[in-house]
Design a protein around this motif. Sequence first.
Motif, PDB file in Angstrom:
ATOM      1  N   LEU A  68      12.016   6.473   1.644  1.00 26.91           N
ATOM      2  CA  LEU A  68      11.043   5.679   2.384  1.00 26.91           C
ATOM      3  C   LEU A  68      11.139   5.965   3.882  1.00 26.91           C
ATOM      4  CD1 LEU A  68      11.258   2.203   0.588  1.00 26.91           C
ATOM      5  CD2 LEU A  68       9.743   4.133   0.091  1.00 26.91           C
ATOM      6  N   ALA A  69      12.361   6.178   4.376  1.00 27.55           N
ATOM      7  CA  ALA A  69      12.530   6.504   5.789  1.00 27.55           C
ATOM      8  C   ALA A  69      11.822   7.815   6.131  1.00 27.55           C
ATOM      9  CB  ALA A  69      14.019   6.600   6.129  1.00 27.55           C
ATOM     10  N   GLU A  70      11.857   8.756   5.207  1.00 30.19           N
ATOM     11  CA  GLU A  70      11.140  10.016   5.416  1.00 30.19           C
ATOM     12  C   GLU A  70       9.630   9.773   5.463  1.00 30.19           C
ATOM     13  OE1 GLU A  70      10.425  14.272   3.134  1.00 30.19           O
ATOM     14  OE2 GLU A  70      12.141  13.024   2.584  1.00 30.19           O
ATOM     15  N   LEU A  71       9.153   8.868   4.612  1.00 31.35           N
ATOM     16  CA  LEU A  71       7.736   8.516   4.634  1.00 31.35           C
ATOM     17  C   LEU A  71       7.336   7.948   5.992  1.00 31.35           C
ATOM     18  CD1 LEU A  71       6.601   6.762   1.314  1.00 31.35           C
ATOM     19  CD2 LEU A  71       5.567   8.743   2.431  1.00 31.35           C
ATOM     20  N   VAL A  72       8.169   7.058   6.511  1.00 29.42           N
ATOM     21  CA  VAL A  72       7.876   6.455   7.817  1.00 29.42           C
ATOM     22  C   VAL A  72       7.873   7.530   8.896  1.00 29.42           C
ATOM     23  CG1 VAL A  72       8.707   4.827   9.561  1.00 29.42           C
ATOM     24  CG2 VAL A  72       8.809   4.219   7.140  1.00 29.42           C
ATOM     25  N   GLU A  73       8.842   8.432   8.845  1.00 29.76           N
ATOM     26  CA  GLU A  73       8.935   9.496   9.843  1.00 29.76           C
ATOM     27  C   GLU A  73       7.695  10.385   9.819  1.00 29.76           C
ATOM     28  OE1 GLU A  73      10.601  11.483  12.974  1.00 29.76           O
ATOM     29  OE2 GLU A  73      11.437   9.707  11.983  1.00 29.76           O
ATOM     30  N   GLU A 103       3.867   4.916   9.325  1.00 28.52           N
ATOM     31  CA  GLU A 103       3.550   3.582   8.820  1.00 28.52           C
ATOM     32  C   GLU A 103       4.692   3.014   7.978  1.00 28.52           C
ATOM     33  OE1 GLU A 103       1.092   2.235  10.111  1.00 28.52           O
ATOM     34  OE2 GLU A 103      -0.079   3.949  10.796  1.00 28.52           O
ATOM     35  N   THR A 104       4.672   1.704   7.776  1.00 28.00           N
ATOM     36  CA  THR A 104       5.683   1.028   6.974  1.00 28.00           C
ATOM     37  C   THR A 104       5.621   1.521   5.523  1.00 28.00           C
ATOM     38  OG1 THR A 104       5.652  -0.951   8.354  1.00 28.00           O
ATOM     39  CG2 THR A 104       6.425  -1.218   6.091  1.00 28.00           C
ATOM     40  N   ALA A 105       6.799   1.771   4.945  1.00 24.80           N
ATOM     41  CA  ALA A 105       6.882   2.271   3.574  1.00 24.80           C
ATOM     42  C   ALA A 105       7.578   1.243   2.684  1.00 24.80           C
ATOM     43  CB  ALA A 105       7.639   3.588   3.531  1.00 24.80           C
ATOM     44  N   SER A 155       4.569   3.043  -1.407  1.00 24.13           N
ATOM     45  CA  SER A 155       3.333   2.900  -0.640  1.00 24.13           C
ATOM     46  C   SER A 155       3.614   2.992   0.844  1.00 24.13           C
ATOM     47  CB  SER A 155       2.680   1.542  -0.935  1.00 24.13           C
ATOM     48  OG  SER A 155       3.469   0.487  -0.394  1.00 24.13           O
ATOM     49  N   ILE A 156       2.554   3.213   1.602  1.00 22.68           N
ATOM     50  CA  ILE A 156       2.581   3.004   3.045  1.00 22.68           C
ATOM     51  C   ILE A 156       1.475   2.008   3.353  1.00 22.68           C
ATOM     52  CG2 ILE A 156       3.501   5.285   3.561  1.00 22.68           C
ATOM     53  CD1 ILE A 156      -0.058   4.511   4.594  1.00 22.68           C
ATOM     54  N   SER A 157       1.700   1.190   4.374  1.00 23.21           N
ATOM     55  CA  SER A 157       0.689   0.225   4.768  1.00 23.21           C
ATOM     56  C   SER A 157       0.683   0.095   6.278  1.00 23.21           C
ATOM     57  CB  SER A 157       0.936  -1.131   4.119  1.00 23.21           C
ATOM     58  OG  SER A 157       2.234  -1.602   4.429  1.00 23.21           O
ATOM     59  N   GLY A 158      -0.499  -0.179   6.809  1.00 20.24           N
ATOM     60  CA  GLY A 158      -0.642  -0.330   8.244  1.00 20.24           C
ATOM     61  C   GLY A 158      -2.013  -0.854   8.591  1.00 20.24           C
ATOM     62  N   PRO A 159      -2.288  -1.025   9.870  1.00 18.73           N
ATOM     63  CA  PRO A 159      -3.604  -1.504  10.289  1.00 18.73           C
ATOM     64  C   PRO A 159      -4.701  -0.552   9.808  1.00 18.73           C
ATOM     65  CG  PRO A 159      -2.044  -1.575  12.111  1.00 18.73           C
ATOM     66  CD  PRO A 159      -1.373  -0.828  11.014  1.00 18.73           C
ATOM     67  N   ALA A 160      -5.809  -1.134   9.368  1.00 20.89           N
ATOM     68  CA  ALA A 160      -6.919  -0.312   8.869  1.00 20.89           C
ATOM     69  C   ALA A 160      -7.422   0.665   9.924  1.00 20.89           C
ATOM     70  CB  ALA A 160      -8.055  -1.221   8.400  1.00 20.89           C
TER      71      ALA A 160
END
Length: 250
Positions: free
Chosen positions: A91-96, A100-102, A217-222
């Motif tokens: 998940l940290a790799e996803l954020v990098e 966005e938050t993973a 998943s990743i999530s963030g502002p639209a």
Amino acid sequence: MPADRAGGVQSLERAFDLLERVADAGGEVGLSELSASSGLPLPTIHRLMRTLVDCGYVRQQPNRRYALGPRLIRLGESASRLLGAWARPHLAELVETTGETANMALLDGDEAVYVAQVPSRHSMRMFTEVGRRVLPHSTGVGKALLAQVPPERARALLARTGMPAATEHTITDPDVLLAELERVRERGYAVDDNEQEAGVRCLAVAVPGAPTAAAISISGPAARVTEAATDRIVPVLHDVARRLARALTT
């Protein structure tokens, strides 16, 4: 079959197989159903289930059917914590990569439960507590999880939960959601477009071959997780999901 597999090892394999079949049946099942699905004779199943009852891993209901027992709760909680620990580096790799938050979530009964999260470094970011439970129809991870189960089971789950609206964009019609789940299977990812929280967009994929139904998943502002960003993020999600699956199964 070798002699050493005809004794205790085979009994263990059969016992765990029966536990999984009870879980697949929704948590409660009769002996005849277990016999039909496993191919084992009724006396063998009865002996194994009685042993599991004595150990607390199965309980017999007043209607004589068998249900998963309370001792499995502790095992499940410990396993969920371990899954979260194994998932966090991925998940940290996803954020990098995405900024966005993973998250990682599992399907537990009729709910999706978050077992790991790595937050975005942005000041405006999404935050979901590990351990939080949500109904799957309005979340990206929930849709990715529901897309892994047969449509009839998904429909039964939706009937039990009632599909309440979290925002004006939440899908509350089971037929509409089942059609959406078919699109999830076809394109390989799920989208929560302002459906769980206004102004938030989420992209999610299943973790292929995971020991239990799982999604990341990743999530963030639209405003950041746009359609254009989707084309860039989804391949990253799939790559991380594949490598996470290998880490969970080796």
